[in-house]
Design a protein around this motif. Structure first.
Motif, PDB file in Angstrom:
ATOM      1  N   GLN A   1     -11.485   0.783 -11.312  1.00 31.57           N
ATOM      2  CA  GLN A   1     -10.761  -0.075 -12.252  1.00 31.57           C
ATOM      3  C   GLN A   1      -9.270  -0.142 -11.954  1.00 31.57           C
ATOM      4  O   GLN A   1      -8.570  -1.021 -12.472  1.00 31.57           O
ATOM      5  CB  GLN A   1     -10.949   0.442 -13.686  1.00 31.57           C
ATOM      6  CG  GLN A   1     -12.375   0.385 -14.178  1.00 31.57           C
ATOM      7  CD  GLN A   1     -13.100   1.697 -13.956  1.00 31.57           C
ATOM      8  OE1 GLN A   1     -12.814   2.412 -12.991  1.00 31.57           O
ATOM      9  NE2 GLN A   1     -14.050   2.020 -14.815  1.00 31.57           N
ATOM     10  N   TYR A   2      -8.756   0.769 -11.135  1.00 30.95           N
ATOM     11  CA  TYR A   2      -7.317   0.813 -10.895  1.00 30.95           C
ATOM     12  C   TYR A   2      -6.846  -0.397 -10.086  1.00 30.95           C
ATOM     13  O   TYR A   2      -7.540  -0.891  -9.197  1.00 30.95           O
ATOM     14  CB  TYR A   2      -6.928   2.091 -10.152  1.00 30.95           C
ATOM     15  CG  TYR A   2      -6.938   3.328 -11.024  1.00 30.95           C
ATOM     16  CD1 TYR A   2      -7.081   3.251 -12.405  1.00 30.95           C
ATOM     17  CD2 TYR A   2      -6.800   4.587 -10.454  1.00 30.95           C
ATOM     18  CE1 TYR A   2      -7.085   4.383 -13.190  1.00 30.95           C
ATOM     19  CE2 TYR A   2      -6.799   5.740 -11.240  1.00 30.95           C
ATOM     20  CZ  TYR A   2      -6.946   5.627 -12.602  1.00 30.95           C
ATOM     21  OH  TYR A   2      -6.952   6.747 -13.373  1.00 30.95           O
ATOM     22  N   ARG A   3      -5.632  -0.841 -10.414  1.00 32.17           N
ATOM     23  CA  ARG A   3      -4.999  -1.944  -9.691  1.00 32.17           C
ATOM     24  C   ARG A   3      -3.692  -1.445  -9.063  1.00 32.17           C
ATOM     25  O   ARG A   3      -3.430  -0.249  -9.019  1.00 32.17           O
ATOM     26  CB  ARG A   3      -4.743  -3.116 -10.660  1.00 32.17           C
ATOM     27  CG  ARG A   3      -6.029  -3.705 -11.220  1.00 32.17           C
ATOM     28  CD  ARG A   3      -6.844  -4.363 -10.107  1.00 32.17           C
ATOM     29  NE  ARG A   3      -8.166  -4.777 -10.572  1.00 32.17           N
ATOM     30  CZ  ARG A   3      -9.251  -4.033 -10.488  1.00 32.17           C
ATOM     31  NH1 ARG A   3      -9.193  -2.821  -9.958  1.00 32.17           N
ATOM     32  NH2 ARG A   3     -10.410  -4.475 -10.905  1.00 32.17           N
ATOM     33  N   SER A   4      -2.890  -2.351  -8.616  1.00 35.18           N
ATOM     34  CA  SER A   4      -1.700  -1.964  -7.858  1.00 35.18           C
ATOM     35  C   SER A   4      -0.743  -1.108  -8.675  1.00 35.18           C
ATOM     36  O   SER A   4      -0.046  -0.256  -8.125  1.00 35.18           O
ATOM     37  CB  SER A   4      -0.980  -3.205  -7.337  1.00 35.18           C
ATOM     38  OG  SER A   4      -0.634  -4.084  -8.396  1.00 35.18           O
TER      39      SER A   4
ATOM     40  N   ARG B   1     -16.932  -6.089  -1.067  1.00 33.48           N
ATOM     41  CA  ARG B   1     -17.427  -6.783  -2.254  1.00 33.48           C
ATOM     42  C   ARG B   1     -17.587  -5.789  -3.392  1.00 33.48           C
ATOM     43  O   ARG B   1     -18.214  -4.750  -3.229  1.00 33.48           O
ATOM     44  CB  ARG B   1     -18.778  -7.455  -1.975  1.00 33.48           C
ATOM     45  CG  ARG B   1     -18.721  -8.582  -0.963  1.00 33.48           C
ATOM     46  CD  ARG B   1     -20.095  -9.199  -0.790  1.00 33.48           C
ATOM     47  NE  ARG B   1     -20.122 -10.148   0.308  1.00 33.48           N
ATOM     48  CZ  ARG B   1     -21.232 -10.755   0.758  1.00 33.48           C
ATOM     49  NH1 ARG B   1     -22.390 -10.494   0.183  1.00 33.48           N
ATOM     50  NH2 ARG B   1     -21.171 -11.600   1.770  1.00 33.48           N
ATOM     51  N   PHE B   2     -17.006  -6.125  -4.514  1.00 30.07           N
ATOM     52  CA  PHE B   2     -17.221  -5.357  -5.727  1.00 30.07           C
ATOM     53  C   PHE B   2     -17.053  -6.309  -6.894  1.00 30.07           C
ATOM     54  O   PHE B   2     -16.038  -6.983  -7.011  1.00 30.07           O
ATOM     55  CB  PHE B   2     -16.250  -4.184  -5.852  1.00 30.07           C
ATOM     56  CG  PHE B   2     -16.501  -3.350  -7.077  1.00 30.07           C
ATOM     57  CD1 PHE B   2     -17.622  -2.528  -7.149  1.00 30.07           C
ATOM     58  CD2 PHE B   2     -15.649  -3.408  -8.166  1.00 30.07           C
ATOM     59  CE1 PHE B   2     -17.874  -1.786  -8.279  1.00 30.07           C
ATOM     60  CE2 PHE B   2     -15.893  -2.650  -9.300  1.00 30.07           C
ATOM     61  CZ  PHE B   2     -17.008  -1.840  -9.364  1.00 30.07           C
ATOM     62  N   LYS B   3     -18.037  -6.373  -7.720  1.00 24.27           N
ATOM     63  CA  LYS B   3     -18.115  -7.375  -8.782  1.00 24.27           C
ATOM     64  C   LYS B   3     -16.832  -7.461  -9.602  1.00 24.27           C
ATOM     65  O   LYS B   3     -16.382  -6.492 -10.195  1.00 24.27           O
ATOM     66  CB  LYS B   3     -19.294  -7.041  -9.703  1.00 24.27           C
ATOM     67  CG  LYS B   3     -19.563  -8.092 -10.765  1.00 24.27           C
ATOM     68  CD  LYS B   3     -20.781  -7.729 -11.586  1.00 24.27           C
ATOM     69  CE  LYS B   3     -21.065  -8.805 -12.630  1.00 24.27           C
ATOM     70  NZ  LYS B   3     -22.264  -8.453 -13.448  1.00 24.27           N
ATOM     71  N   GLY B   4     -16.243  -8.656  -9.623  1.00 23.39           N
ATOM     72  CA  GLY B   4     -15.080  -8.897 -10.468  1.00 23.39           C
ATOM     73  C   GLY B   4     -13.763  -8.374  -9.934  1.00 23.39           C
ATOM     74  O   GLY B   4     -12.737  -8.491 -10.598  1.00 23.39           O
ATOM     75  N   ASN B   5     -13.747  -7.801  -8.741  1.00 22.98           N
ATOM     76  CA  ASN B   5     -12.526  -7.198  -8.212  1.00 22.98           C
ATOM     77  C   ASN B   5     -12.371  -7.511  -6.733  1.00 22.98           C
ATOM     78  O   ASN B   5     -13.360  -7.630  -6.007  1.00 22.98           O
ATOM     79  CB  ASN B   5     -12.550  -5.678  -8.388  1.00 22.98           C
ATOM     80  CG  ASN B   5     -12.604  -5.270  -9.844  1.00 22.98           C
ATOM     81  OD1 ASN B   5     -11.589  -5.210 -10.516  1.00 22.98           O
ATOM     82  ND2 ASN B   5     -13.809  -5.010 -10.349  1.00 22.98           N
ATOM     83  N   ASP B   6     -11.131  -7.647  -6.309  1.00 20.78           N
ATOM     84  CA  ASP B   6     -10.813  -7.831  -4.897  1.00 20.78           C
ATOM     85  C   ASP B   6      -9.985  -6.634  -4.450  1.00 20.78           C
ATOM     86  O   ASP B   6      -8.752  -6.656  -4.462  1.00 20.78           O
ATOM     87  CB  ASP B   6     -10.038  -9.134  -4.698  1.00 20.78           C
ATOM     88  CG  ASP B   6      -9.796  -9.446  -3.227  1.00 20.78           C
ATOM     89  OD1 ASP B   6     -10.077  -8.572  -2.381  1.00 20.78           O
ATOM     90  OD2 ASP B   6      -9.301 -10.549  -2.919  1.00 20.78           O
ATOM     91  N   HIS B   7     -10.668  -5.558  -4.094  1.00 17.34           N
ATOM     92  CA  HIS B   7      -9.970  -4.336  -3.719  1.00 17.34           C
ATOM     93  C   HIS B   7      -9.179  -4.494  -2.433  1.00 17.34           C
ATOM     94  O   HIS B   7      -8.161  -3.825  -2.235  1.00 17.34           O
ATOM     95  CB  HIS B   7     -10.969  -3.188  -3.591  1.00 17.34           C
ATOM     96  CG  HIS B   7     -11.487  -2.707  -4.921  1.00 17.34           C
ATOM     97  ND1 HIS B   7     -12.653  -1.995  -5.057  1.00 17.34           N
ATOM     98  CD2 HIS B   7     -10.995  -2.851  -6.169  1.00 17.34           C
ATOM     99  CE1 HIS B   7     -12.848  -1.720  -6.335  1.00 17.34           C
ATOM    100  NE2 HIS B   7     -11.861  -2.222  -7.016  1.00 17.34           N
ATOM    101  N   LEU B   8      -9.640  -5.366  -1.550  1.00 16.41           N
ATOM    102  CA  LEU B   8      -8.904  -5.581  -0.304  1.00 16.41           C
ATOM    103  C   LEU B   8      -7.512  -6.149  -0.567  1.00 16.41           C
ATOM    104  O   LEU B   8      -6.518  -5.690   0.004  1.00 16.41           O
ATOM    105  CB  LEU B   8      -9.693  -6.527   0.608  1.00 16.41           C
ATOM    106  CG  LEU B   8     -10.702  -5.887   1.546  1.00 16.41           C
ATOM    107  CD1 LEU B   8     -11.576  -6.950   2.190  1.00 16.41           C
ATOM    108  CD2 LEU B   8      -9.991  -5.079   2.623  1.00 16.41           C
TER     109      LEU B   8
END
Length: 563
Positions: A114-117, A137-144
């Motif tokens: 759940q963590y962001r920048s 790929r992770f649902k609802g998030n763009d970790h890249l």
């Protein structure tokens, strides 16, 4: 940084709490003894929230995969003592990566999905990782995209999943290099005292603090779960907690390693999927938050559809347990709920059915002295030293019923926050006890502690200290409440009064009078009764499912509602 003295380290080894065996050594030994035993099972819905079909790996298959990943890390310049920041859901690649890192002596620093920048930037600054690993790929998030905002020069992005960008290292497709791994093992010895993980915690300011733990720290804390839970060779364990903290690593993964069992992963938490996994995978042990167990026990329609007969024990913690819930599972299903209380720093209090057979007492009490057999062998002994001290003058508390801060030291306790000497100094006493920030009192016949609350969460009403967790715990058994969270309200006369955030069950209306009448029946002191209520659709919770009391309070104070 507070460190264990040479004498202490030697003592821990003599007692069997510490040794010279790494977690990678333990895993390879298990794979050698039971190569065809099922080791690791993916969530059945992993293709929905991540990518790929669910994997079911034997120990032999898992060993091959961890060594492939170890070689891939080495081939891309990651070696001993390098930090790898990891942001992955609970999928088999995450577990494999842990043991690949353990094999080469790298350090894993896991971050919540759940963590962001905002959160990751500070963690990155503190840990200074050489690699950042995430899923494509992770649902609802763009970790890249988040990773690219955070990382600086000298840190590589590594990925699992399809369609890896050209500027990343594709760990899913990387080929094994056995020669490189063999050469590394000859020249880089991994020591059990080496740091293996840097997990994360935060104080009242919300600033992240890195918690380094060695292989030996994890080995020392493991008996605190598998012994009170009665785990046996080859047991199946269902793990729904994220692989980033004490509950999942210390509570389940280390127990899995100890009994050479099968670990079944779950993510994100979904009651239907969770109960389906219990029915199909037939685990003997799982962990679950108190709110989930309360919900399940009060849902007769759902209970009629599920088969819980494989379960012997369920670990639960992160919030006080409702005595009615612990009694309900024991009396209706013969399932023993084990009361867990711990922290990433290594504080561990556990109450199992052998130590406290009575379920009502088990919901509230923790043994003051946990006598356990060390994981590496040796005579049973107390896992840690503990004491209570007054939050006023720091004097030691020996009488019953007086709240004080729990302090602890021993082989399971970390030795200082990563690159944070001032925070470390504040966290430890001069004689090496860790200040937990948790309030307990001596209870029962004097052999137990009872959790009272967090030092910073106290409600001070008219000069009297009130622990909100005590109110939460009692309301956990209310038939009309799905969730409840007490907190302080500013008051010009009393200083503070008691507010209550609540989520009704099945959208049922409930009045303040009904709540206070329920608490009066529990014989709660009148001055502890809630004085104003605020309805929530759901309580804000952090990644470990703890209600975030400060956010509850902030939202309530900003609301015009309240009865």
């Amino acid at each position: 940084m507070v460190t264990a003295t040479k004498d202490k380290r030697q003592l821990y080894r003599e007692q069997g709490w510490w040794g010279d065996t790494t977690l990678a050594d333990m895993f390879r030994a298990n794979a050698g003894i039971h190569p065809e035993r099922l080791a690791l099972v993916d969530p059945p819905n992993r293709a929905v929230f991540a990518f790929g079909e669910p994997q079911r790996l034997t120990y032999a298959q898992m060993l091959a995969e961890t060594e492939r990943l170890a070689g891939a890390l080495l081939a891309n310049g990651i070696g001993k003592d390098d930090v790898i920041m990891v942001q992955l859901p609970n999928i088999s690649e995450f577990v494999n990566l842990y043991f690949a890192a353990a094999t080469i002596g790298a350090v894993v620093s896991p971050a919540a999905v759940q963590y962001r920048s905002h959160e990751l930037s500070e963690m990155y600054r503190i840990a200074k990782p050489s690699a950042f690993v995430c899923a494509t790929r992770f649902k609802g998030n763009d970790h890249l995209s988040t990773a690219r905002k955070v990382i600086g020069a000298g840190c590589q992005i590594m990925t699992f999943g399809p369609d890896a960008p050209d500027d990343t290292v594709d760990l899913s497709a990387a080929r094994a290099d056995p020669g490189l791994l063999a050469a590394h093992r000859k020249t880089h010895r991994v020591d059990a005292d080496d740091v293996f993980t840097i997990c994360w915690t935060s104080g009242t300011t919300g600033t992240p603090k890195g918690v380094p733990r060695s292989h030996n720290h994890w080995i020392a804390i493991a008996p605190g779960t598998y012994q009170p839970s009665g785990l046996r060779d080859g047991d199946v364990m269902l793990n729904p907690f994220p692989l980033i903290n004490m509950a999942s690593i210390g509570g389940v993964t280390m127990s899995w390693l100890r009994v050479c069992g099968t670990m079944v992963l779950h993510h994100p938490f979904d009651p239907q999927v969770f109960l389906g996994q219990i029915a199909t995978e037939r685990p003997q042990f799982t962990i679950a938050p108190p709110a989930v167990l309360n919900m399940l026990l009060q849902n007769e329609e759902l209970l009629a559809k599920v088969d819980l007969s494989s379960l012997r024990t369920i670990g639960s913690g992160s919030a006080p347990l409702a005595p009615s819930m612990v009694s309900g599972f024991q009396e209706r299903f013969g399932i023993m709920v084990v009361n867990l209380f711990g922290s990433n720093e290594g504080m561990s209090l556990v109450t199992g059915p052998e130590a406290v057979p009575d379920p009502v007492e088990r919901a509230s009490y923790f043994p003051r002295e946990m006598v356990l057999e060390p994981m590496l062998g040796g005579t049973a002994a107390a896992m840690a030293e503990t004491r209570l001290v007054s939050i006023g003058d720091g004097s030691e508390i020996t009488e019953m019923g007086v709240p004080g801060e729990l302090e602890i030291r021993g082989p399971s306790v970390f030795e200082g926050y990563h690159d944070a000497p001032e925070q470390t100094e504040a966290a430890f006493t001069q004689d090496g006890f860790f200040r937990t920030g948790d309030l307990f009192e001596i209870a029962g016949d004097g052999r137990f502690y009872r959790f009272v609350g967090r030092c910073k969460d106290l409600i001070i009403r008219g000069g009297v200290n009130i622990a909100p967790e005590e109110i939460d715990q009692l309301l956990g058994g209310h038939p009309l409440l799905a969730e409840a969270c007490a907190f302080s309200l500013p008051d010009p006369v009393m200083g503070e009064r008691i507010g209550l955030a609540y989520v009704p069950r099945e959208d049922r209306e409930i009045t303040l009078e009904e709540v206070t009448d329920f608490l009066r029946e529990k014989d709660l002191a009148v001055f502890k009764l809630p004085e104003r209520m605020y309805r929530f659709e759901a309580l804000p919770r952090n990644v470990t499912n703890k209600a975030m009391r400060s956010e509850v309070r902030e939202h309530a104070l900003g609301s015009r509602e309240g009865a």
